[in-house]
Design an enzyme around this catalytic site. Structure first.
Site, mmCIF file in Angstrom:
data_model
loop_
_atom_site.group_PDB
_atom_site.id
_atom_site.type_symbol
_atom_site.label_atom_id
_atom_site.label_comp_id
_atom_site.label_asym_id
_atom_site.label_seq_id
_atom_site.Cartn_x
_atom_site.Cartn_y
_atom_site.Cartn_z
ATOM 1 N N ARG A 175 69.907 -30.719 -40.916
ATOM 2 C CA ARG A 175 70.619 -29.311 -40.150
ATOM 3 C C ARG A 175 69.428 -28.911 -39.200
ATOM 4 O O ARG A 175 69.031 -27.377 -39.074
ATOM 5 C CB ARG A 175 70.941 -28.381 -41.650
ATOM 6 C CG ARG A 175 71.921 -28.224 -42.524
ATOM 7 C CD ARG A 175 73.215 -29.181 -41.310
ATOM 8 N NE ARG A 175 73.683 -29.601 -42.186
ATOM 9 C CZ ARG A 175 74.813 -31.034 -42.180
ATOM 10 N NH1 ARG A 175 73.749 -31.815 -41.329
ATOM 11 N NH2 ARG A 175 75.294 -31.535 -42.986
ATOM 12 N N SER B 298 78.907 -24.397 -44.872
ATOM 13 C CA SER B 298 77.915 -24.097 -46.126
ATOM 14 C C SER B 298 77.066 -23.403 -45.546
ATOM 15 O O SER B 298 76.256 -23.597 -44.300
ATOM 16 C CB SER B 298 77.128 -25.352 -46.016
ATOM 17 O OG SER B 298 78.051 -26.407 -46.175
ATOM 18 N N GLU C 233 71.759 -21.396 -44.099
ATOM 19 C CA GLU C 233 72.139 -22.339 -43.063
ATOM 20 C C GLU C 233 72.169 -21.833 -41.760
ATOM 21 O O GLU C 233 71.960 -22.443 -40.538
ATOM 22 C CB GLU C 233 72.912 -22.912 -43.552
ATOM 23 C CG GLU C 233 73.168 -24.784 -42.474
ATOM 24 C CD GLU C 233 74.613 -25.388 -42.516
ATOM 25 O OE1 GLU C 233 74.298 -26.177 -43.557
ATOM 26 O OE2 GLU C 233 75.224 -24.966 -41.513
HETATM 27 C C1 FAD Z 1 85.076 -24.130 -42.483
HETATM 28 C C2 FAD Z 1 83.644 -23.901 -42.193
HETATM 29 C C3 FAD Z 1 82.748 -25.754 -42.076
HETATM 30 C C4 FAD Z 1 81.952 -26.047 -41.360
HETATM 31 N N1 FAD Z 1 81.462 -27.618 -42.037
HETATM 32 C C5 FAD Z 1 80.238 -27.659 -41.069
HETATM 33 C C6 FAD Z 1 80.031 -28.987 -41.542
HETATM 34 O O1 FAD Z 1 80.633 -29.429 -42.045
HETATM 35 N N2 FAD Z 1 79.022 -29.598 -41.510
HETATM 36 C C7 FAD Z 1 78.008 -28.841 -40.468
HETATM 37 O O2 FAD Z 1 77.631 -29.108 -40.084
HETATM 38 N N3 FAD Z 1 77.959 -27.801 -40.082
HETATM 39 C C8 FAD Z 1 79.382 -27.202 -41.129
HETATM 40 N N4 FAD Z 1 79.571 -25.649 -40.112
HETATM 41 C C9 FAD Z 1 78.871 -24.831 -39.168
HETATM 42 C C10 FAD Z 1 79.547 -24.674 -37.867
HETATM 43 O O3 FAD Z 1 80.392 -25.211 -37.673
HETATM 44 C C11 FAD Z 1 78.570 -25.585 -37.405
HETATM 45 O O4 FAD Z 1 77.361 -25.309 -36.983
HETATM 46 C C12 FAD Z 1 78.933 -25.894 -35.443
HETATM 47 O O5 FAD Z 1 78.240 -26.842 -35.025
HETATM 48 C C13 FAD Z 1 78.671 -24.856 -34.952
HETATM 49 O O6 FAD Z 1 78.962 -24.546 -33.314
HETATM 50 P P1 FAD Z 1 79.494 -22.882 -32.677
HETATM 51 O O7 FAD Z 1 80.259 -23.444 -31.287
HETATM 52 O O8 FAD Z 1 80.129 -21.892 -33.441
HETATM 53 O O9 FAD Z 1 77.865 -22.539 -33.377
HETATM 54 P P2 FAD Z 1 77.578 -20.725 -32.887
HETATM 55 O O10 FAD Z 1 78.017 -20.230 -34.187
HETATM 56 O O11 FAD Z 1 78.745 -20.589 -31.663
HETATM 57 O O12 FAD Z 1 76.490 -20.905 -32.604
HETATM 58 C C14 FAD Z 1 75.131 -21.454 -33.604
HETATM 59 C C15 FAD Z 1 74.103 -20.777 -33.084
HETATM 60 O O13 FAD Z 1 74.408 -21.906 -32.168
HETATM 61 C C16 FAD Z 1 73.575 -21.268 -30.968
HETATM 62 N N5 FAD Z 1 74.581 -22.447 -29.351
HETATM 63 C C17 FAD Z 1 75.786 -22.437 -29.516
HETATM 64 N N6 FAD Z 1 76.080 -23.083 -28.899
HETATM 65 C C18 FAD Z 1 74.629 -23.935 -27.969
HETATM 66 C C19 FAD Z 1 74.548 -23.834 -26.582
HETATM 67 N N7 FAD Z 1 75.560 -25.206 -26.056
HETATM 68 N N8 FAD Z 1 72.967 -23.730 -26.215
HETATM 69 C C20 FAD Z 1 72.413 -23.599 -27.498
HETATM 70 N N9 FAD Z 1 72.500 -23.365 -28.367
HETATM 71 C C21 FAD Z 1 73.525 -22.487 -28.890
HETATM 72 C C22 FAD Z 1 73.696 -20.121 -31.090
HETATM 73 O O14 FAD Z 1 73.368 -19.188 -29.796
HETATM 74 C C23 FAD Z 1 73.166 -19.455 -32.456
HETATM 75 O O15 FAD Z 1 71.599 -20.187 -31.804
HETATM 76 C C24 FAD Z 1 80.622 -24.810 -40.653
HETATM 77 C C25 FAD Z 1 81.368 -24.095 -40.518
HETATM 78 C C26 FAD Z 1 82.605 -23.344 -40.828
HETATM 79 C C27 FAD Z 1 83.102 -21.597 -40.563
#
Ligand code: FAD
Length: 368
Positions: free
Chosen positions: A177, A257, A358
């Protein structure tokens, strides 16, 4: 809002659309959070670069937003411009078994595309919400696989040098992570490339529950299964835990998580073991002289059941998974913060282990 000449300059960029109405409650899977100064939707990666450059030159705080699934955002007016990446092209190179995805592609669409293309390696990451571009940021992982297993390179916009370049994944220090992109805002991921497996089979299955459900026997060496079968099983398992986003199910109004699994000294793991006295306590080797514990298990053993604090609460643990803090429909950021603080304090009081959140927090912190 922004200075109107800057807003006009941004609006004039090709592939950009300004959105002055949207709130973080609209943009996040927790459905919590106030209003950015402005939201800028970018349909191309060139637009992302141009917008971020203009905002950085004007020293205006910005937040890159993908699917909003790893964000905990404060209520009220936020002094930040949301730059929403919507560039979502995905392509496959069959000769090399690689897939390249622009940052704004939905991650699960990329996984589905890999399965349709007969390429294995990311099927265990099915159902993770959010964007492809965010996957390297915290090295997403699930069911025994991490994106670092397949990621070969990322296209980055370096916010200090102003350069766009393809960077080997090995330069991101990907770990559990973690990457050196997380919490640093030093670069924007514009696209990712992954090296996949061409034979239609999954990566070796390493996660006990998944392997059991796919009838893997204990004697099987590096068991692999057809990728579609593995994807379907992962989605089924995740749905049972509320880990696939579903607008109609408040158990999925979360950031996934909420706490990482703590990595502790063996003496701390042994002290938890002695307090609880369960021979099956989850504890795993985690590098030199460290052990990884299960945050969900610690929360449960500290006395917090699924659904805590119970019906009627605006923010509560998911009824399907102890590690997900959820919005039951009308939670404020403060409701969620208080719940997170209660859980962290309860685990600390019970075991002396401090859980670390996280998600990325904007405008507030668990220490507030
Ligand atoms: C129901 C649920 C289940 C999940 N299960 C998992 C799992 O099994 N495993 C896991 O690892 N995570 C899980 N997550 C967490 C999450 O989905 C991941 O961390 C995912 O990769 C976040 O993507 P996002 O585009 O929504 O990021 P955002 O929430 O939009 O952004 C998160 C962070 O990343 C940065 N960011 C986003 N895109 C970029 C980019 N292109 N360049 C630079 N920085 C960027 C943002 O500025 C912010 O700081 C889960 C979340 C939910 C709601």
């Amino acid at each position: 809002m922004l200075d109107s000449s800057l807003a006009q300059e941004i609006a004039a960029i090709d592939g950009v659309e300004l959105d002055s109405e949207v709130t973080f409650a609209d943009l996040t899977t927790l459905h919590i959070g106030g209003k950015p100064r402005l939201a800028v939707r970018c349909r191309t990666t060139a637009a992302v670069v141009a917008v971020v450059k203009l905002l950085d030159d004007a020293s205006l705080p910005l937040l890159i937003v993908g699917g909003g699934s790893n964000l905990v955002v404060a209520d009220g007016d936020l002094d930040v411009v949301a730059v929403i990446i919507e560039a979502d092209a995905v392509s496959v190179n069959f000769a090399e078994s690689t897939i390249t995805a622009e940052a704004g592609a939905q991650w699960d669409d990329v996984v589905a595309f890999s399965v349709e293309s007969g390429l294995g390696g990311i099927e265990c990451l099915s159902g993770i919400p959010g964007s492809a571009g965010a996957t390297p940021v915290q090295n997403v992982g699930a069911y025994g696989t991490e994106v670092s297993d397949v990621l070969t390179q990322v296209q980055l916009y370096d916010r200090h040098s102003g350069e766009v370049s393809w960077v080997p994944a090995s330069e991101l220090e990907l770990a559990y992570r973690y990457s050196n992109l997380k919490f640093t805002n030093r670069a924007v991921v514009l696209a990712i490339t992954m090296q996949l497996l061409p034979d239609g089979l999954s990566a070796p299955l390493r996660y006990g529950e998944l392997a059991r459900r796919l009838a893997v026997s204990a004697s099987e060496w590096q068991p692999r299964r057809p990728i579609r079968l593995v994807r379907d099983m992962v989605l089924e398992l995740r749905r049972g835990k509320g880990m696939v986003v579903d607008a109609g199910d408040h158990d999925t109004w979360s950031a996934g998580s909420f706490f990482t699994n703590p990595i502790v000294d063996p003496a701390v793991a042994t002290s938890v073991f002695e307090k609880v006295g369960e021979p099956t306590m989850p504890r795993y080797p985690a590098g030199e002289d460290k052990e990884k514990l299960s945050a969900a298990w610690l929360i449960e053993r500290a006395g917090f059941a699924k659904g805590h604090p119970g019906p009627g609460a605006k923010a509560a643990l998911s009824n399907k998974h102890t590690l997900a803090l959820t919005n039951r429909g009308e939670a404020s950021a403060t409701d969620l913060l208080r719940l997170a603080q209660e859980i962290r304090a309860g685990v600390h009081d019970a075991f002396g282990v401090t859980l670390v959140p996280e998600p990325v927090w904007i405008g507030m912190s668990i220490d507030d």
